[in-house]
Enzyme design. Sequence first.
Site, short mmCIF file in Angstrom:
data_model
loop_
_atom_site.label_atom_id
_atom_site.label_comp_id
_atom_site.label_asym_id
_atom_site.label_seq_id
_atom_site.Cartn_x
_atom_site.Cartn_y
_atom_site.Cartn_z
N ASP A 120 -30.10 26.64 -20.57
CA ASP A 120 -29.20 27.33 -19.67
C ASP A 120 -29.93 28.61 -19.22
O ASP A 120 -30.94 28.99 -19.83
CB ASP A 120 -27.93 27.68 -20.47
CG ASP A 120 -26.94 28.48 -19.66
OD1 ASP A 120 -26.61 28.08 -18.56
OD2 ASP A 120 -26.50 29.55 -20.17
N LEU A 121 -29.47 29.25 -18.16
CA LEU A 121 -30.19 30.44 -17.68
C LEU A 121 -29.50 31.74 -18.13
O LEU A 121 -30.00 32.45 -19.00
CB LEU A 121 -30.28 30.39 -16.14
CG LEU A 121 -30.97 31.57 -15.47
CD1 LEU A 121 -32.42 31.70 -15.90
CD2 LEU A 121 -30.89 31.43 -13.95
N ASP A 122 -28.34 32.01 -17.53
CA ASP A 122 -27.64 33.25 -17.85
C ASP A 122 -27.15 33.23 -19.30
O ASP A 122 -26.40 32.34 -19.68
CB ASP A 122 -26.45 33.42 -16.89
CG ASP A 122 -25.59 34.60 -17.25
OD1 ASP A 122 -26.11 35.58 -17.81
OD2 ASP A 122 -24.37 34.55 -16.98
N THR A 169 -27.96 37.86 -17.01
CA THR A 169 -27.49 38.23 -15.67
C THR A 169 -25.98 38.46 -15.65
O THR A 169 -25.45 38.92 -14.64
CB THR A 169 -27.88 37.14 -14.64
OG1 THR A 169 -27.79 35.86 -15.27
CG2 THR A 169 -29.28 37.33 -14.12
N LYS A 185 -18.32 33.36 -17.84
CA LYS A 185 -19.65 32.92 -18.30
C LYS A 185 -19.78 31.41 -18.22
O LYS A 185 -18.95 30.68 -18.74
CB LYS A 185 -19.92 33.42 -19.72
CG LYS A 185 -20.22 34.91 -19.73
CD LYS A 185 -20.77 35.36 -21.06
CE LYS A 185 -21.12 36.85 -20.99
NZ LYS A 185 -21.45 37.40 -22.29
N SER A 205 -28.63 24.94 -15.32
CA SER A 205 -27.79 26.13 -15.09
C SER A 205 -26.76 25.89 -14.00
O SER A 205 -26.98 25.09 -13.09
CB SER A 205 -28.71 27.30 -14.67
OG SER A 205 -27.97 28.32 -14.06
N ALA A 206 -25.64 26.60 -14.08
CA ALA A 206 -24.61 26.53 -13.04
C ALA A 206 -24.96 27.39 -11.83
O ALA A 206 -24.32 27.30 -10.78
CB ALA A 206 -23.27 26.98 -13.62
N LYS A 214 -19.92 22.43 -15.50
CA LYS A 214 -19.75 22.31 -16.95
C LYS A 214 -18.28 22.61 -17.26
O LYS A 214 -17.73 23.49 -16.62
CB LYS A 214 -20.63 23.33 -17.68
CG LYS A 214 -22.13 23.19 -17.42
CD LYS A 214 -22.89 24.42 -17.94
CE LYS A 214 -24.33 24.44 -17.49
NZ LYS A 214 -25.05 25.67 -17.85
N GLU A 220 -27.52 26.78 -25.02
CA GLU A 220 -26.40 27.25 -24.18
C GLU A 220 -25.68 28.44 -24.79
O GLU A 220 -25.57 28.52 -26.01
CB GLU A 220 -25.35 26.13 -24.10
CG GLU A 220 -25.25 25.42 -22.79
CD GLU A 220 -24.73 26.25 -21.63
OE1 GLU A 220 -24.16 27.34 -21.86
OE2 GLU A 220 -24.89 25.83 -20.48
N ASP A 221 -25.19 29.35 -23.96
CA ASP A 221 -24.41 30.47 -24.49
C ASP A 221 -22.91 30.32 -24.20
O ASP A 221 -22.12 31.10 -24.73
CB ASP A 221 -24.90 31.81 -23.91
CG ASP A 221 -24.51 31.96 -22.46
OD1 ASP A 221 -24.74 31.00 -21.68
OD2 ASP A 221 -23.96 33.01 -22.10
P1 B16 Z 1 -24.25 31.92 -9.05
P2 B16 Z 1 -25.55 29.75 -16.28
C1 B16 Z 1 -23.82 30.80 -14.57
O1 B16 Z 1 -25.13 30.69 -15.05
C2 B16 Z 1 -23.23 32.14 -15.00
O2 B16 Z 1 -23.08 32.15 -16.42
C3 B16 Z 1 -21.87 32.31 -14.37
O3 B16 Z 1 -21.32 33.54 -14.74
C4 B16 Z 1 -22.02 32.22 -12.84
O4 B16 Z 1 -20.76 32.33 -12.21
C5 B16 Z 1 -22.66 30.87 -12.48
O5 B16 Z 1 -23.92 30.77 -13.13
C6 B16 Z 1 -22.88 30.73 -10.98
O6 B16 Z 1 -23.85 31.65 -10.57
O7 B16 Z 1 -23.18 32.76 -8.44
O8 B16 Z 1 -25.58 32.62 -9.18
O9 B16 Z 1 -24.38 30.57 -8.37
O10 B16 Z 1 -25.02 30.41 -17.50
O11 B16 Z 1 -24.99 28.36 -16.05
O12 B16 Z 1 -27.05 29.78 -16.21
MG MG Z 2 -25.00 30.69 -19.63
#
Ligand code: B16
Ligand code: MG
Length: 215
Positions: free
Chosen positions: A7-9, A15, A43, A112-113, A143, A167-168
């Site tokens: 996962d990224l964030d 972030t 998140k 990542s999302a 997810k 994953e967090d």
């Molecule tokens: P964006 P992850 C997610 O990243 C974030 O945790 C979540 O807070 C955010 O809304 C989502 O990405 C979408 O991000 O606006 O940059 O498309 O944890 O799945 O890496």
């Molecule tokens: Mg995350």
Amino acid sequence: MKVFIFDLDGVIVDTAKYHYLAWKNLATELGFDFTEEQNELLKGVSRVRSLEILLDIGNVELSENKKQELLAVKNTEYLEYVNKMTSDEILPGILELIDFLEEQKISFSLGSASKNAPLILKKVGLFDKFSAIVDGNDVSKAKPDPEVFNIAAKKLNAKPENCIVIEDALAGVQAANIAGMTSVGIGDKKILSEADFILANTGELTIQFVKNLIV
Ligand code: B16
Ligand code: MG
């Protein structure tokens, strides 16, 4: 052969603090407060779903057009923070883990999302390290739907049972479990209790821990 999906964030970089600042400003403009505790609800959640949750918190109803406008405003502000990111923001243990995986010739993908994932990875200098990048631009279901991890497994040419997901977010842990992958949760034990393994933070993703996972 095992593979890894990150996962990224919350796993590679934090972030969430930048998402929070941008969502908080939006809430202020709409006339309500948005706390850091409430930010936990966003998140791992997609951008569109995050706005819906925010509007529910503020009890605000808006037209579809207005929502689209606010999503663009939020993302523009968020990108101002992202554009200032450097490799200093990579979370503890991640660079060492990536070096180890490269050394062992173990492939790894992003799952990542975030639709901003490629830019963020470029900013912190990790874009070229990944065998595959699967992000919010590639999926139609968020997810806990396992779509993002299933696509990553396909790109890595790996069976689900050989995929280890880091994953967090609870939704991400659930997605990995539904996909039949091994889930490693990073964060609060109480929140991530469904994960196969739980670590308090990325600093605990030691080489020894990873060696035990891949035997
Ligand atoms: P964006 P992850 C997610 O990243 C974030 O945790 C979540 O807070 C955010 O809304 C989502 O990405 C979408 O991000 O606006 O940059 O498309 O944890 O799945 O890496
Ligand atoms: Mg995350």
